[in-house]
Motif scaffolding. Structure first.
Motif, PDB file in Angstrom:
ATOM      1  N   HIS A 100       0.854  -1.220   0.142  1.00  0.00           N
ATOM      2  CA  HIS A 100       0.240  -0.088  -0.191  1.00  0.00           C
ATOM      3  C   HIS A 100       0.951   1.337  -0.108  1.00  0.00           C
ATOM      4  N   ASP A 101       1.887   1.381   0.812  1.00  0.00           N
ATOM      5  CA  ASP A 101       3.010   2.302   0.768  1.00  0.00           C
ATOM      6  C   ASP A 101       3.468   2.856  -0.405  1.00  0.00           C
ATOM      7  N   ALA A 102       3.753   1.612  -1.065  1.00  0.00           N
ATOM      8  CA  ALA A 102       4.414   1.745  -2.499  1.00  0.00           C
ATOM      9  C   ALA A 102       3.245   2.491  -3.389  1.00  0.00           C
ATOM     10  N   GLN A 103       2.102   1.971  -3.500  1.00  0.00           N
ATOM     11  CA  GLN A 103       1.237   2.447  -4.216  1.00  0.00           C
ATOM     12  C   GLN A 103       0.864   3.741  -3.868  1.00  0.00           C
ATOM     13  N   LEU A 104       0.782   4.046  -2.684  1.00  0.00           N
ATOM     14  CA  LEU A 104       0.874   5.430  -2.260  1.00  0.00           C
ATOM     15  C   LEU A 104       1.817   6.501  -2.665  1.00  0.00           C
ATOM     16  N   GLY A 105       2.922   5.987  -2.609  1.00  0.00           N
ATOM     17  CA  GLY A 105       4.180   6.651  -3.148  1.00  0.00           C
ATOM     18  C   GLY A 105       3.903   7.006  -4.508  1.00  0.00           C
ATOM     19  N   GLU A 106       3.629   6.016  -5.425  1.00  0.00           N
ATOM     20  CA  GLU A 106       3.211   6.365  -6.963  1.00  0.00           C
ATOM     21  C   GLU A 106       2.276   7.386  -7.145  1.00  0.00           C
ATOM     22  N   ARG A 107       1.176   7.421  -6.358  1.00  0.00           N
ATOM     23  CA  ARG A 107       0.247   8.471  -6.524  1.00  0.00           C
ATOM     24  C   ARG A 107       0.575   9.658  -5.994  1.00  0.00           C
ATOM     25  N   ILE A 108       1.273   9.804  -5.102  1.00  0.00           N
ATOM     26  CA  ILE A 108       1.789  11.200  -4.605  1.00  0.00           C
ATOM     27  C   ILE A 108       2.881  11.512  -5.779  1.00  0.00           C
ATOM     28  N   GLU A 109       3.574  10.918  -6.440  1.00  0.00           N
ATOM     29  CA  GLU A 109       4.573  11.254  -7.479  1.00  0.00           C
ATOM     30  C   GLU A 109       3.528  11.882  -8.538  1.00  0.00           C
ATOM     31  N   VAL A 110       2.579  11.169  -8.918  1.00  0.00           N
ATOM     32  CA  VAL A 110       1.737  11.683 -10.070  1.00  0.00           C
ATOM     33  C   VAL A 110       0.867  12.903  -9.566  1.00  0.00           C
ATOM     34  N   ARG A 168       2.404  20.616 -10.022  1.00  0.00           N
ATOM     35  CA  ARG A 168       3.345  21.442 -10.876  1.00  0.00           C
ATOM     36  C   ARG A 168       2.546  21.815 -12.156  1.00  0.00           C
ATOM     37  N   HIS A 169       2.147  21.050 -12.730  1.00  0.00           N
ATOM     38  CA  HIS A 169       1.206  21.477 -14.188  1.00  0.00           C
ATOM     39  C   HIS A 169       0.190  22.622 -13.729  1.00  0.00           C
ATOM     40  N   ILE A 170      -0.483  22.326 -12.746  1.00  0.00           N
ATOM     41  CA  ILE A 170      -1.448  23.386 -12.342  1.00  0.00           C
ATOM     42  C   ILE A 170      -0.896  24.703 -12.211  1.00  0.00           C
ATOM     43  N   GLN A 171       0.144  24.599 -11.204  1.00  0.00           N
ATOM     44  CA  GLN A 171       0.828  25.785 -10.706  1.00  0.00           C
ATOM     45  C   GLN A 171       1.207  26.539 -11.962  1.00  0.00           C
ATOM     46  N   GLY A 172       1.841  25.762 -12.649  1.00  0.00           N
ATOM     47  CA  GLY A 172       2.524  26.606 -14.286  1.00  0.00           C
ATOM     48  C   GLY A 172       1.367  27.135 -14.790  1.00  0.00           C
ATOM     49  N   LYS A 173       0.173  26.674 -14.758  1.00  0.00           N
ATOM     50  CA  LYS A 173      -0.936  27.187 -15.675  1.00  0.00           C
ATOM     51  C   LYS A 173      -1.438  28.450 -14.788  1.00  0.00           C
ATOM     52  N   ILE A 174      -1.430  28.488 -13.342  1.00  0.00           N
ATOM     53  CA  ILE A 174      -1.725  29.466 -12.609  1.00  0.00           C
ATOM     54  C   ILE A 174      -0.800  30.806 -12.745  1.00  0.00           C
ATOM     55  N   ALA A 175       0.482  30.346 -12.951  1.00  0.00           N
ATOM     56  CA  ALA A 175       1.550  31.453 -13.143  1.00  0.00           C
ATOM     57  C   ALA A 175       1.387  31.967 -14.537  1.00  0.00           C
ATOM     58  N   TYR A 176       1.001  31.152 -15.371  1.00  0.00           N
ATOM     59  CA  TYR A 176       0.943  31.638 -16.854  1.00  0.00           C
ATOM     60  C   TYR A 176      -0.322  32.668 -16.728  1.00  0.00           C
ATOM     61  N   TYR A 177      -1.599  32.120 -16.405  1.00  0.00           N
ATOM     62  CA  TYR A 177      -2.751  32.885 -16.582  1.00  0.00           C
ATOM     63  C   TYR A 177      -2.691  34.323 -15.701  1.00  0.00           C
ATOM     64  N   ARG A 178      -1.709  34.309 -14.447  1.00  0.00           N
ATOM     65  CA  ARG A 178      -1.460  35.547 -13.858  1.00  0.00           C
ATOM     66  C   ARG A 178      -0.650  36.580 -14.754  1.00  0.00           C
ATOM     67  N   SER A 179       0.420  35.746 -15.417  1.00  0.00           N
ATOM     68  CA  SER A 179       1.006  36.787 -16.262  1.00  0.00           C
ATOM     69  C   SER A 179       0.413  37.428 -17.369  1.00  0.00           C
ATOM     70  N   LEU A 180      -0.781  36.390 -17.862  1.00  0.00           N
ATOM     71  CA  LEU A 180      -1.492  37.185 -19.061  1.00  0.00           C
ATOM     72  C   LEU A 180      -2.546  38.319 -18.271  1.00  0.00           C
ATOM     73  N   ARG A 181      -2.913  38.202 -17.160  1.00  0.00           N
ATOM     74  CA  ARG A 181      -3.775  39.087 -16.472  1.00  0.00           C
ATOM     75  C   ARG A 181      -2.954  40.430 -16.143  1.00  0.00           C
ATOM     76  N   ASP A 182      -1.620  40.003 -15.812  1.00  0.00           N
ATOM     77  CA  ASP A 182      -0.874  41.013 -15.263  1.00  0.00           C
ATOM     78  C   ASP A 182      -0.176  41.901 -16.623  1.00  0.00           C
ATOM     79  N   GLY A 183      -0.104  41.234 -17.646  1.00  0.00           N
ATOM     80  CA  GLY A 183       0.602  41.892 -19.132  1.00  0.00           C
ATOM     81  C   GLY A 183       1.726  41.617 -18.907  1.00  0.00           C
ATOM     82  N   SER A 184       2.332  40.722 -18.588  1.00  0.00           N
ATOM     83  CA  SER A 184       3.646  40.449 -18.384  1.00  0.00           C
ATOM     84  C   SER A 184       4.220  39.161 -19.230  1.00  0.00           C
ATOM     85  N   ALA A 185       2.994  38.425 -20.017  1.00  0.00           N
ATOM     86  CA  ALA A 185       3.290  37.410 -20.785  1.00  0.00           C
ATOM     87  C   ALA A 185       3.999  38.026 -22.091  1.00  0.00           C
ATOM     88  N   GLY A 186       4.984  37.047 -22.628  1.00  0.00           N
ATOM     89  CA  GLY A 186       5.594  37.151 -24.037  1.00  0.00           C
ATOM     90  C   GLY A 186       6.749  37.594 -23.803  1.00  0.00           C
TER      91      GLY A 186
END
Length: 125
Positions: A91-101, A107-125
């Motif tokens: 179970h611990d091994a399966q949990l570790g795999e789920r945590i990695e995923v 991280r992907h979601i946080q990257g999108k948040i940063a991207y959309y904030r940059s669009l909103r703030d006009g600093s994209a590009g």
């Protein structure tokens, strides 16, 4: 803790419903809960300790069938320690795999948040 806890006390301690407690009994996870002479359920400290671990395992994604197996092993006594360890290691091994995923997806979601904030703030590009 007093010698016994009522279903209400156990439900409050673990923030679960009475139905959840009865479900765990029916599913064979808690086994047979002792009853008072008046027929009311009463949980012993061993029941509460097992429920604490069951909640931990369930909240981390262990299926009910595996929980039942684990609880059966606990009730079977000291001779099943190696089997319990094996089940928890798996179970611990399966949990570790789920945590990695989940970490990668976060991280992907946080990257999108940063991207959309940059669009909103006009600093994209």
């Amino acid at each position: 803790m007093s010698e016994y806890l009522t279903p209400g006390e156990v439900a409050a301690r673990f923030d679960v419903s009475h139905d959840t407690l009865r479900y765990y009994e029916r599913a064979g996870v808690l086994g047979v809960v002792e009853r008072s002479t008046s027929g009311h359920r009463r949980y012993r400290s061993a029941d509460v300790e097992l429920l604490d671990l069951v909640r931990c395992l369930r909240e981390t994604g262990m299926p009910i069938a595996a929980l039942r197996t684990f609880a059966d092993l606990v009730r079977a006594g000291e001779g099943t320690v190696d089997e319990r360890i094996d089940l928890l290691v798996e179970h611990d091994a399966q949990l570790g795999e789920r945590i990695e995923v989940l970490t990668a997806r976060r991280r992907h979601i946080q990257g999108k948040i940063a991207y959309y904030r940059s669009l909103r703030d006009g600093s994209a590009g």
